[in-house]
Design a protein around this motif. Structure first.
Motif, PDB file in Angstrom:
ATOM      1  N   ALA A   1       0.836  -1.204   0.000  1.00 45.74           N
ATOM      2  CA  ALA A   1       0.000   0.000   0.000  1.00 45.74           C
ATOM      3  C   ALA A   1       0.872   1.256   0.000  1.00 45.74           C
ATOM      4  N   GLY A   2       1.935   1.246   0.821  1.00 42.91           N
ATOM      5  CA  GLY A   2       2.856   2.375   0.840  1.00 42.91           C
ATOM      6  C   GLY A   2       3.571   2.547  -0.483  1.00 42.91           C
ATOM      7  N   ARG A   3       3.919   1.442  -1.105  1.00 41.48           N
ATOM      8  CA  ARG A   3       4.577   1.481  -2.426  1.00 41.48           C
ATOM      9  C   ARG A   3       3.634   2.066  -3.476  1.00 41.48           C
ATOM     10  N   LYS A   4       2.367   1.670  -3.389  1.00 45.94           N
ATOM     11  CA  LYS A   4       1.364   2.205  -4.319  1.00 45.94           C
ATOM     12  C   LYS A   4       1.211   3.711  -4.133  1.00 45.94           C
ATOM     13  N   ALA A   5       1.169   4.153  -2.865  1.00 41.92           N
ATOM     14  CA  ALA A   5       1.067   5.587  -2.596  1.00 41.92           C
ATOM     15  C   ALA A   5       2.295   6.332  -3.120  1.00 41.92           C
ATOM     16  N   ALA A   6       3.488   5.751  -2.948  1.00 38.86           N
ATOM     17  CA  ALA A   6       4.717   6.379  -3.439  1.00 38.86           C
ATOM     18  C   ALA A   6       4.705   6.488  -4.964  1.00 38.86           C
ATOM     19  N   LEU A   7       4.245   5.426  -5.630  1.00 35.02           N
ATOM     20  CA  LEU A   7       4.147   5.464  -7.096  1.00 35.02           C
ATOM     21  C   LEU A   7       3.168   6.540  -7.544  1.00 35.02           C
ATOM     22  N   THR A   8       2.081   6.709  -6.793  1.00 36.06           N
ATOM     23  CA  THR A   8       1.104   7.748  -7.120  1.00 36.06           C
ATOM     24  C   THR A   8       1.741   9.128  -7.025  1.00 36.06           C
ATOM     25  N   LEU A   9       2.536   9.343  -5.977  1.00 36.22           N
ATOM     26  CA  LEU A   9       3.215  10.633  -5.808  1.00 36.22           C
ATOM     27  C   LEU A   9       4.229  10.877  -6.917  1.00 36.22           C
ATOM     28  N   MET A  10       4.972   9.833  -7.296  1.00 39.87           N
ATOM     29  CA  MET A  10       5.941   9.982  -8.387  1.00 39.87           C
ATOM     30  C   MET A  10       5.233  10.229  -9.711  1.00 39.87           C
ATOM     31  N   ASP A  11       4.118   9.554  -9.903  1.00 39.16           N
ATOM     32  CA  ASP A  11       3.353   9.739 -11.135  1.00 39.16           C
ATOM     33  C   ASP A  11       2.799  11.159 -11.210  1.00 39.16           C
ATOM     34  N   LYS A  12       2.344  11.667 -10.057  1.00 40.16           N
ATOM     35  CA  LYS A  12       1.831  13.038 -10.013  1.00 40.16           C
ATOM     36  C   LYS A  12       2.918  14.040 -10.379  1.00 40.16           C
ATOM     37  N   LEU A  13       4.120  13.846  -9.807  1.00 37.82           N
ATOM     38  CA  LEU A  13       5.235  14.740 -10.134  1.00 37.82           C
ATOM     39  C   LEU A  13       5.641  14.592 -11.586  1.00 37.82           C
ATOM     40  N   GLY A  14       5.736  13.343 -12.061  1.00 36.48           N
ATOM     41  CA  GLY A  14       6.126  13.115 -13.448  1.00 36.48           C
ATOM     42  C   GLY A  14       5.152  13.739 -14.432  1.00 36.48           C
ATOM     43  N   SER A  15       3.859  13.627 -14.140  1.00 37.91           N
ATOM     44  CA  SER A  15       2.837  14.213 -15.021  1.00 37.91           C
ATOM     45  C   SER A  15       2.940  15.732 -15.022  1.00 37.91           C
ATOM     46  N   ALA A  16       3.181  16.318 -13.836  1.00 40.30           N
ATOM     47  CA  ALA A  16       3.317  17.771 -13.755  1.00 40.30           C
ATOM     48  C   ALA A  16       4.549  18.251 -14.513  1.00 40.30           C
ATOM     49  N   LEU A  17       5.648  17.505 -14.408  1.00 36.37           N
ATOM     50  CA  LEU A  17       6.873  17.911 -15.099  1.00 36.37           C
ATOM     51  C   LEU A  17       6.736  17.807 -16.611  1.00 36.37           C
ATOM     52  N   ALA A  18       5.950  16.826 -17.056  1.00 32.96           N
ATOM     53  CA  ALA A  18       5.795  16.609 -18.493  1.00 32.96           C
ATOM     54  C   ALA A  18       4.779  17.561 -19.112  1.00 32.96           C
ATOM     55  N   GLN A  19       3.927  18.159 -18.281  1.00 34.21           N
ATOM     56  CA  GLN A  19       2.829  18.976 -18.795  1.00 34.21           C
ATOM     57  C   GLN A  19       3.333  20.300 -19.350  1.00 34.21           C
ATOM     58  N   SER A  20       2.957  20.574 -20.583  1.00 31.84           N
ATOM     59  CA  SER A  20       3.223  21.860 -21.226  1.00 31.84           C
ATOM     60  C   SER A  20       4.692  22.253 -21.207  1.00 31.84           C
ATOM     61  N   ARG A  21       5.556  21.289 -21.376  1.00 38.52           N
ATOM     62  CA  ARG A  21       6.976  21.623 -21.499  1.00 38.52           C
ATOM     63  C   ARG A  21       7.201  22.222 -22.877  1.00 38.52           C
ATOM     64  N   ARG A  22       7.635  23.480 -22.907  1.00 31.99           N
ATOM     65  CA  ARG A  22       7.733  24.188 -24.178  1.00 31.99           C
ATOM     66  C   ARG A  22       9.100  23.919 -24.811  1.00 31.99           C
ATOM     67  N   ASP A  23       9.318  22.654 -25.203  1.00 31.57           N
ATOM     68  CA  ASP A  23      10.620  22.324 -25.772  1.00 31.57           C
ATOM     69  C   ASP A  23      10.545  22.034 -27.268  1.00 31.57           C
ATOM     70  N   GLU A  24       9.362  22.309 -27.863  1.00 27.93           N
ATOM     71  CA  GLU A  24       9.236  22.091 -29.290  1.00 27.93           C
ATOM     72  C   GLU A  24       9.704  23.335 -30.037  1.00 27.93           C
ATOM     73  N   GLY A  25       9.791  23.238 -31.361  1.00 27.47           N
ATOM     74  CA  GLY A  25      10.144  24.401 -32.150  1.00 27.47           C
ATOM     75  C   GLY A  25      11.590  24.391 -32.597  1.00 27.47           C
ATOM     76  N   GLU A  26      11.879  25.271 -33.546  1.00 23.11           N
ATOM     77  CA  GLU A  26      13.210  25.369 -34.135  1.00 23.11           C
ATOM     78  C   GLU A  26      13.978  26.532 -33.510  1.00 23.11           C
ATOM     79  N   PRO A  27      15.309  26.471 -33.535  1.00 26.83           N
ATOM     80  CA  PRO A  27      16.102  27.567 -32.959  1.00 26.83           C
ATOM     81  C   PRO A  27      16.037  28.816 -33.824  1.00 26.83           C
ATOM     82  N   ILE A  28      16.273  29.943 -33.192  1.00 29.32           N
ATOM     83  CA  ILE A  28      16.361  31.224 -33.880  1.00 29.32           C
ATOM     84  C   ILE A  28      17.648  31.884 -33.420  1.00 29.32           C
ATOM     85  N   GLY A  29      18.231  32.717 -34.238  1.00 24.10           N
ATOM     86  CA  GLY A  29      19.494  33.346 -33.865  1.00 24.10           C
ATOM     87  C   GLY A  29      19.371  34.241 -32.649  1.00 24.10           C
ATOM     88  N   ARG A  30      20.510  34.563 -32.057  1.00 22.88           N
ATOM     89  CA  ARG A  30      20.519  35.415 -30.860  1.00 22.88           C
ATOM     90  C   ARG A  30      20.385  36.893 -31.199  1.00 22.88           C
TER      91      ARG A  30
END
Length: 572
Positions: free
Chosen positions: A303-332
């Protein structure tokens, strides 16, 4: 058992990356220590049978030699576990937090602003502690319990299948008790995590808004709100603790009943003439600990392991959400400029903040954006910075649409100065360089252009700025923000009400520093309508109710005697 998502797998992989030797040695030593417990039960049976004179018992010398061998093995295994387990835990949690923080820094501004900081503060503190205990430490306990249960049951079957059957039947009670409580414990752990996040958010708001609380004499009201939030969190922890205590208590009670039952059953079988010695009965009683303990603990561990996985999944989902890493580079460098075409935007559906905006900012120019409160000035700058993605129309940098530009490249191109400048509790130099290496000449130039020369001469580059710049004035914090932008040599500088909280003299000095920063494309949102400053801008954009009301130079706009003229007259 909860299945891992891809985000969760990526986080759990950090525990073992380059850490497999420490994990293997910790697991092996823990496993062998568990097996030693089974050997100890066997040696005890032999010693008791030797003392009682039972047939087939070992000689005392052999039992003593075996005892010494077991003791030596215990010392070695404890030493191995002492050396490897702390190193495994240290590296696992360090890599977990470093990976999560690195992913966090890759998120887009818009996504982070929508989520807030409290989600991640909780994830890196309370949730990380739960994961360390319930996932990492207890994985060894889970392995040990499984081996202990299987080994004890095997030994018991080898000595007496009938007594083993009785023991297994009596073990059903602790198994049922722990199984029923296991799912409740998992839900309780998740509830505690949510309450902790809410408490941290409340505490953060109170500390950030401390001056507002004092200014409006809201101490009692805020204390009451905090007390209620704190009480709800502790009440949730109390509920979790009660479940844990109930599981432990039921396990102990059921274990006593099962052990005493086995003892009585063994005595009854011995009286009937079965081939069961006193040593075997006592060994069975001892082995029952190794049967009951896993039955009582494994559901809670899972049960504790399941709760820990839930917390990691919550963090992982938040980190993956709307990461603006798409697109091409532009000059400086910016060669043509920034163009806005038919731009419309609203934070909520049906509530337009900006409507059909058409603007052009030439490369290297300096522009002011003015207008009444709620006219959309700050929203326009946020959109230029890429902080919001759901707009209609086009935002073009040298003809390239903002949606198609990669975030790293965009942030290399743009620097921003906001009304609320964050200053780290580090030296003036580190706050200007943002902990990176720059040539001394470049740092000195940024200090001079931003108006920090007098401060550095008086207090030195190594002076600590205090928590969020508490050792600096508002103007000094703003100048540090400007120096950061100048040092980076980004092509575009966006300033949003950078002088709003400053006195008139300091505000003038900060605005002058921005205007003197030649070579940058500067777009400044300001509520200050001072003629001496406004005349120096290449163009002024006047917003009204989310639309462009007027554009032009100061003289042109004043000559029209339109909305801008009325704003200047009202401010005079």
């Amino acid at each position: 058992m909860k299945k891992k998502t891809d985000a969760c797998r990526a986080l759990t992989a950090q525990f073992y990356a380059g850490n497999r030797l420490h994990f293997a040695m910790t697991a092996a030593s823990s496993l062998l220590l568990t097996c030693i417990n089974l050997v100890i039960s066997f040696v005890m049976q032999q010693l008791i049978d030797t003392m009682s004179g039972a047939a087939g018992a070992w000689p005392l010398t052999k039992s003593a030699a075996m005892t010494l061998a077991v003791l030596a093995a215990l010392v070695v295994l404890i030493a191995v576990n002492w050396f490897f387990e702390p190193r495994f835990m240290e590296r696992a949690m360090r890599q977990y937090r470093e990976y999560a923080f690195d992913r966090l820094t890759q998120k887009g501004m818009a996504a982070f602003r929508e989520e807030g900081a409290s989600t991640y503060i909780s994830a890196f503190s309370n949730d990380a502690a739960v994961i360390e205990e319930n996932y990492l430490r207890r994985q060894f306990k889970l392995i040990n319990n499984v081996v202990l249960f299987a080994g004890a049951l095997t030994m018991m079957l080898a000595y007496s299948p009938l007594l083993t059957a009785i023991a297994v039947g009596l073990s059903a009670l602790p198994f049922a008790a722990s199984l029923l409580a296991g799912s409740r414990l998992s839900r309780a752990e998740e509830a505690v995590s949510r309450r902790n996040a809410e408490l941290l958010a409340m505490l953060k708001d109170c500390l950030t808004g401390f001056s507002v609380i004092k200014g409006f004499r809201a101490e009692r009201a805020m204390s009451a709100l905090f007390a209620r939030c704190c009480g709800e969190t502790e009440a949730e922890k109390c509920r979790r603790s009660r479940i844990q205590t109930a599981v432990s208590g039921l396990g102990s009670l059921a274990g006593f009943v099962a052990q005493f039952g086995v003892f009585l059953a063994g005595a009854w079988l011995a009286l009937r003439g079965e081939q069961i010695t006193a040593g075997v009965v006592l060994m069975f009683v001892n082995l029952m600990n190794f049967v009951i303990s896993p039955i009582a603990e494994i559901p809670g561990i899972l049960a504790g392991r399941k709760a820990a996985l839930t917390l990691m999944d919550k963090l992982g989902s938040a980190l993956a959400q709307s990461r603006r890493d798409e697109g091409e580079p532009i000059g400086r460098a910016l060669h043509q400029g920034i163009e806005v075409r038919h731009l419309s935007f609203g934070y909520e559906p049906g509530q337009t903040v900006l409507a059909d905006i058409d603007l052009r900012f030439a490369a290297g120019g300096c522009y002011a954006v003015v207008g009444g409160s709620g006219s959309g000035k700050s929203t326009l700058l946020s959109l230029l910075l890429g902080a919001h993605g759901g707009y209609a129309g086009d935002i073009l940098y040298d003809g390239r649409e903002l949606r198609g530009i990669g975030s790293d490249s965009l942030y290399d191109l743009i620097s921003s100065v906001e009304q609320s400048v964050f200053v780290f509790n580090a030296s003036i130099r580190d706050n200007i360089t943002m902990f990176s290496e720059f040539p001394k000449e470049a740092v000195d130039r940024a200090i001079a252009l931003s108006g920090l020369t007098e401060l550095v001469a008086r207090r030195g580059e190594d002076m600590l700025c205090g928590e969020n710049g508490s050792e600096l004035s508002g103007g000094e914090r703003q100048r540090i923000s400007i120096a950061r932008s100048l040092l980076r040599q980004s092509a575009v500088l966006l300033a949003d009400e950078a002088t709003a909280a400053l006195d008139a003299q300091t505000a003038y000095a900060v605005s002058d520093a921005i205007l003197r920063a030649d070579g940058l494309t500067r777009i400044v949102v300001t509520h200050r309508l001072e003629e001496s400053l406004l005349r120096r801008y290449d163009g002024i954009v006047v917003l009204r109710h989310g639309r462009v009301e007027e554009t032009g130079s100061y003289d042109e706009l004043m000559a029209r005697r339109g909305y801008f003229y009325s704003l200047c007259v009202a401010a005079a």
